[in-house]
Design a protein around this motif. Structure first.
Motif, short mmCIF file in Angstrom:
data_model
loop_
_atom_site.label_atom_id
_atom_site.label_comp_id
_atom_site.label_asym_id
_atom_site.label_seq_id
_atom_site.Cartn_x
_atom_site.Cartn_y
_atom_site.Cartn_z
N PHE A 52 14.67 70.66 -16.10
CA PHE A 52 16.13 70.74 -16.06
C PHE A 52 16.71 69.38 -16.48
O PHE A 52 17.66 69.30 -17.26
N LYS A 53 16.11 68.30 -15.97
CA LYS A 53 16.53 66.95 -16.31
C LYS A 53 16.24 66.63 -17.77
O LYS A 53 17.10 66.10 -18.49
N ILE A 54 15.04 66.98 -18.23
CA ILE A 54 14.65 66.70 -19.62
C ILE A 54 15.58 67.40 -20.60
O ILE A 54 15.97 66.84 -21.63
N LYS A 55 15.95 68.64 -20.28
CA LYS A 55 16.84 69.41 -21.16
C LYS A 55 18.29 68.92 -21.08
O LYS A 55 19.12 69.33 -21.88
N ASN A 56 18.54 68.06 -20.10
CA ASN A 56 19.89 67.54 -19.88
C ASN A 56 20.89 68.68 -19.67
O ASN A 56 22.00 68.67 -20.21
N VAL A 57 20.46 69.66 -18.88
CA VAL A 57 21.33 70.80 -18.56
C VAL A 57 22.61 70.29 -17.89
O VAL A 57 23.72 70.77 -18.16
N VAL A 58 22.44 69.35 -16.98
CA VAL A 58 23.56 68.54 -16.49
C VAL A 58 23.12 67.09 -16.62
O VAL A 58 21.92 66.80 -16.61
N PRO A 59 24.05 66.14 -16.76
CA PRO A 59 23.66 64.74 -16.89
C PRO A 59 22.76 64.30 -15.73
O PRO A 59 22.94 64.73 -14.59
N GLU A 60 21.81 63.42 -16.05
CA GLU A 60 20.86 62.97 -15.03
C GLU A 60 21.56 62.37 -13.82
O GLU A 60 21.14 62.59 -12.68
N LYS A 61 22.62 61.61 -14.05
CA LYS A 61 23.34 61.00 -12.92
C LYS A 61 23.90 62.06 -11.99
O LYS A 61 23.92 61.88 -10.77
N ILE A 110 25.71 73.26 -8.36
CA ILE A 110 25.98 72.24 -7.34
C ILE A 110 26.14 70.86 -7.95
O ILE A 110 26.97 70.06 -7.49
N CYS A 111 25.37 70.56 -8.99
CA CYS A 111 25.34 69.20 -9.55
C CYS A 111 26.22 69.00 -10.77
O CYS A 111 26.19 67.94 -11.39
N SER A 112 27.00 69.99 -11.14
CA SER A 112 27.92 69.82 -12.26
C SER A 112 29.13 69.01 -11.82
O SER A 112 29.36 68.81 -10.63
N GLY A 113 29.93 68.58 -12.79
CA GLY A 113 31.15 67.86 -12.46
C GLY A 113 30.94 66.36 -12.37
O GLY A 113 29.83 65.85 -12.55
#
Length: 314
Positions: A204-213, A108-111
Motif C-alpha cells: 500500500f505504501k509502495i503504491k503510494n495509495v495514500v502519501p506515506e506521511k 482512515i489515513c486519507s486527508g
C-alpha cells in the motif's frame, strides 16, 4: 461523538476517546465501507471457534507412511480432505482480511496529516472495525502457533495428489495447484494473518495509495490513542481492554514495518516506552503479544534499539 481533542507532544498521550464498543458510521460512504467490513468480520468469531477445534490426522498419516498399503493410504486421504477444505476456507478468509485492511486504512489515513486526530474521531466506526480486524489477526495467529499439524496435513495432501494424480478425478482435488503453492507459503509463517496484513500495508505504501506521511501518521496516532484508552481505563469491560491492547500491539508492529526508522527509534511518533510498559504490566500477562513485539517487528533486534526498551519486555 464525544471526543476530547488536544495538541500534545510525543511525551503526552493523544487524548481522544474512540468508542470501540458502540461507534456507528455517519456518512453514506462510511456506511458502505462499514457494511462491507461487517460482512467479513461477522464471520471471524465462528471461524476462530472452529479453528480452536482443529485436530489433525497425524496418526493416520504416520500409519500410511510407516505401513504403506492401499487401505492405510485411503484412510489418511479421506481424513485429510475435510481438513484441507477447512484450511482453504482460512486461506480465502486471509485474502479477504488483506483486502479489508487496505480498504479501511485507505479511508482512515486519507486527508491532511494535521487533521489525523479529527479524522480518527469522525471515522471511529471504521477504526472500530480496524481494531476488530487486528483482534482477529492476533487471535488466529496465536491459535495457529499451537497447530503444527496443519502443515503436516497439507503436506500429506500434496504428496498424495502428486503420487496419485493420474488416478484421481478432478473433483477429488480440493484446491488447484497454484492455490496449493500460495497456501503452503502463507501457512508456513508462524503468524500468517499478521504477515499478510503487513505485506498489504507495505505494498500500500509502495503504491503510494495514500502519501506515506498520511499512512504513518494514521498508524502512529492510532497506537497512541489505544494507549490513552487503556492507560486511562476508558472501558470497564476487560474484553474491550484486551481487544484494545491487541490493536495497540498489532498497529505498532505494522508501523514498524512501514516506517523507515521504525517504532523504536528515538524520534518515533509512537509513545513506545509507555506502550511497552503498559504491555509488560498488563494483567493477566499477555506473553503472546510480548512475543509479537519481539519476533514480528522489523527493528526490535536492531542495534540502535535502546537496551532500556528491550529490558521492559525481558
Amino acid at each position: 461523538m464525544g471526543a476530547l481533542l488536544s495538541i500534545f507532544s510525543k511525551e503526552s498521550p493523544l487524548k481522544i476517546f474512540l468508542d470501540l464498543e458502540n461507534a456507528e458510521p455517519q456518512t453514506e460512504k462510511e456506511i458502505i465501507i462499514y457494511k462491507e467490513a461487517s460482512e467479513v468480520l461477522n464471520k471471524a468469531t465462528e471461524l476462530l471457534e472452529e479453528f480452536e477445534q482443529y485436530v489433525g490426522c497425524g496418526e493416520l498419516i504416520r500409519k500410511a507412511i510407516s505401513e504403506p498399503n492401499e487401505d492405510n493410504e485411503l484412510a489418511a486421504w479421506e481424513a485429510v480432505i475435510p481438513l484441507v477444505e477447512q484450511q482453504y476456507y482460512y486461506y480465502q478468509f486471509y485474502e479477504q482480511i488483506r483486502v479489508l485492511s487496505e480498504t479501511l486504512l485507505r479511508e482512515i489515513c486519507s486527508g491532511e496529516t494535521k487533521e489525523t486526530s479529527n479524522r480518527l474521531v469522525s471515522l471511529q466506526a471504521l477504526v472500530k472495525h480496524f481494531v476488530h480486524l487486528l483482534d482477529f489477526v492476533v487471535r488466529f495467529d496465536h491459535i495457529k502457533m499451537d497447530k503444527p499439524e496443519m502443515q503436516n496435513d497439507f503436506s500429506y495432501y500434496r504428496r498424495y495428489v502428486s503420487r496419485k494424480r493420474s488416478e484421481l478425478d478432478i473433483n477429488d482435488l480440493v484446491v488447484e495447484d497454484q492455490v496449493c503453492d500460495a497456501m503452503s507459503l502463507t501457512f508456513a509463517y508462524p503468524a500468517p494473518m499478521l504477515k499478510g496484513v503487513i505485506d498489504t500495508v507495505v505494498n500500500f505504501k509502495i503504491k503510494n495509495v495514500v502519501p506515506e506521511k498520511n499512512l504513518t501518521s494514521g498508524l502512529s496516532s492510532m497506537v497512541n490513542v489505544f494507549y490513552y484508552l487503556l492507560e486511562n481505563r476508558k472501558f470497564e469491560s476487560e474484553k474491550t481492554n484486551l481487544f484494545c491492547l491487541r490493536a495497540m500491539v498489532g498497529t505498532t508492529v505494522i508501523f514498524d514495518h512501514v516506517d523507515e526508522k521504525g517504532a523504536f527509534d528515538k524520534k518515533s511518533p509512537i509513545q513506545i516506552k509507555n506502550c511497552l510498559t503498559l504491555l509488560a504490566n498488563f494483567d493477566p500477562k499477555q506473553q503472546s503479544l510480548i512475543n509479537m513485539i519481539k519476533f514480528s517487528t522489523k527493528h526490535w533486534r536492531d542495534e540502535k534499539t535502546k537496551q532500556s526498551l528491550k529490558n521492559i519486555l525481558n
